[in-house]
Write a protein that holds these residues in place. Sequence first.
Motif, short mmCIF file in Angstrom:
data_model
loop_
_atom_site.label_atom_id
_atom_site.label_comp_id
_atom_site.label_asym_id
_atom_site.label_seq_id
_atom_site.Cartn_x
_atom_site.Cartn_y
_atom_site.Cartn_z
N MET B 1 0.70 -1.29 0.00
CA MET B 1 0.01 -0.06 0.06
C MET B 1 0.79 1.15 -0.10
N PHE B 2 2.20 1.09 0.83
CA PHE B 2 2.87 2.38 0.65
C PHE B 2 3.81 2.35 -0.17
N ASP B 3 3.84 1.25 -1.09
CA ASP B 3 4.99 1.15 -2.09
C ASP B 3 5.29 2.37 -3.02
N TRP B 4 4.37 3.20 -3.29
CA TRP B 4 4.50 4.37 -4.09
C TRP B 4 5.40 5.46 -3.38
N LEU B 5 5.58 5.36 -1.95
CA LEU B 5 6.63 6.06 -1.28
C LEU B 5 8.00 5.70 -1.72
N TYR B 6 8.16 4.38 -1.95
CA TYR B 6 9.54 3.74 -2.32
C TYR B 6 9.81 3.98 -3.77
N GLN B 7 8.71 3.66 -4.65
CA GLN B 7 9.22 3.46 -5.95
C GLN B 7 9.35 4.68 -6.57
N PRO B 8 10.03 4.76 -7.85
CA PRO B 8 10.11 6.05 -8.62
C PRO B 8 8.78 6.39 -9.32
N TRP B 9 8.35 7.79 -9.48
CA TRP B 9 7.24 8.02 -10.08
C TRP B 9 7.10 8.22 -11.59
N PRO B 10 6.23 7.93 -12.37
CA PRO B 10 6.49 7.95 -13.70
C PRO B 10 6.16 9.55 -14.03
N TRP B 11 6.74 9.96 -15.23
CA TRP B 11 6.79 11.27 -15.44
C TRP B 11 5.46 11.76 -15.49
N TYR B 12 4.34 11.17 -15.95
CA TYR B 12 3.07 11.77 -16.09
C TYR B 12 2.37 12.20 -14.64
N VAL B 13 3.16 11.45 -13.63
CA VAL B 13 2.69 11.81 -12.27
C VAL B 13 3.47 12.93 -11.64
N ALA B 14 4.74 12.76 -11.92
CA ALA B 14 5.65 13.75 -11.26
C ALA B 14 5.70 15.26 -11.93
N GLY B 15 5.52 14.91 -13.30
CA GLY B 15 5.84 16.40 -14.18
C GLY B 15 4.48 17.06 -13.62
N PRO B 16 3.20 16.86 -13.65
CA PRO B 16 2.17 17.66 -13.18
C PRO B 16 2.34 18.20 -11.77
N VAL B 17 2.67 17.24 -10.87
CA VAL B 17 2.76 17.65 -9.55
C VAL B 17 3.69 19.06 -9.30
N ILE B 18 4.85 18.77 -10.36
CA ILE B 18 5.86 19.88 -10.22
C ILE B 18 5.32 21.06 -10.85
N GLY B 19 4.60 20.85 -11.63
CA GLY B 19 3.83 22.26 -12.60
C GLY B 19 2.89 22.87 -11.55
N LEU B 20 2.32 22.11 -10.47
CA LEU B 20 1.45 22.68 -9.76
C LEU B 20 1.88 23.63 -8.35
N PHE B 21 3.45 23.47 -8.54
CA PHE B 21 4.20 24.36 -7.55
C PHE B 21 3.93 25.73 -7.92
N VAL B 22 3.87 26.15 -9.29
CA VAL B 22 3.57 27.54 -9.82
C VAL B 22 2.18 28.13 -9.35
N PRO B 23 1.01 27.53 -9.45
CA PRO B 23 0.10 28.12 -8.96
C PRO B 23 0.10 28.17 -7.28
N LEU B 24 0.43 27.10 -6.50
CA LEU B 24 0.57 26.96 -5.42
C LEU B 24 1.00 28.07 -4.73
N LEU B 25 2.25 28.41 -5.13
CA LEU B 25 3.16 29.29 -4.45
C LEU B 25 2.52 30.85 -4.75
N PHE B 26 1.92 30.94 -5.89
CA PHE B 26 1.24 32.20 -6.42
C PHE B 26 0.10 32.08 -5.46
N ILE B 27 -0.80 31.52 -5.28
CA ILE B 27 -1.94 31.58 -4.36
C ILE B 27 -1.59 31.53 -2.84
N ALA B 28 -0.68 30.98 -2.52
CA ALA B 28 -0.37 30.77 -0.86
C ALA B 28 0.51 32.00 -0.47
#
Lengths: 138, 186
Positions: B1-28
């Motif tokens: 269940m917690f495998d995802w904490l250890y395993q590498p994340w594919p680009w289509y998960v990691a990329g969008p999450v990284i992109g969300l830091f742009v609006p997150l920091l603007f809005i925060a």
Amino acid sequence: MAHAKYVVFGILFGFVLTKAEVISWFRIQEMFRFQAFHMYGVIGAAIVVGMISVQIIKRFNVKDIHGDPITITPKDPKQVYRYLIGGTLFGFGWALTGACPGPLFALLGSGLTIMLVPIAGALAGTYVYGLLQHKLPH
Amino acid sequence: MFDWLYQPWPWYVAGPVIGLFVPLLFIAGNKQFGISSSLRHACASFAPKSIPLFNYDWKREGLWNLLFVSGVFIGGFLGGWVFANPEPIALSAATVQDLAALGIQDFEGFLPDDIFAWGNLLTWQGLLIMLGGGFLVGFGARYAGGCTSGHAITGLSDLQAASLMAVIGFFVGGLIVTHLAYPFIL
């Protein structure tokens, strides 16, 4: 401490960088050799999500949580030299260390104490740019 | 269940999450996402005010950024130490072959120990790659006015021509080192 939330955001960011393996010298080599899609996928998807977000923020005049307008400072596109020369120098450093500034700190956190050396180098580079700023073409 | 904490994340998960830091920091808090500024703020904390680049209130403008970077360090500890992926990175076979031909033997972890080790610091290759490379990251980022986060992600997200020029520079520089310089250095 109003700024504590930025530590939490940083932790999340460092964690994602690590899990995406974009902090790996090997992944950067793979990218500059055009031998895998991974890095292009990560950076490309980040830009697409960032772009949609910024366009929404601008179109709807989204405010921050304090109710203040969000300001996006544009960079001066007439300063061609600084972007092309500075960018190329940065690219040299990116391929050599295999890390840009965020990954430098994430790698240090992962236990690689040797990253203190490139971090010291990056601070020195920043300082020396400060000394030479007005002598360089921009 | 917690495998995802250890395993590498594919680009289509990691990329969008990284992109969300742009609006997150603007809005925060109306903060513009960018990491290399932290190096400037760190220099400004001790540099003499006679250097214009460092003559500003670094605590007011930069404290949030320095705290963010201290978080990145902790995130690296969690992702790369506590929840470290036990497997070597799944690199393309072509890259492994090319790097092996250059003399790289260690493909474990994030970096090759053949280069990145304290014992190599006093070789010319070690100094050039680790200290010289770091210097160029800091110098180039400030000269260009941003790094991968500030230009490639925030700047391109805002469709800025300046950032496109900088990102072209990043790639030109990286390709020169990878294809022209590394065969002589390694």
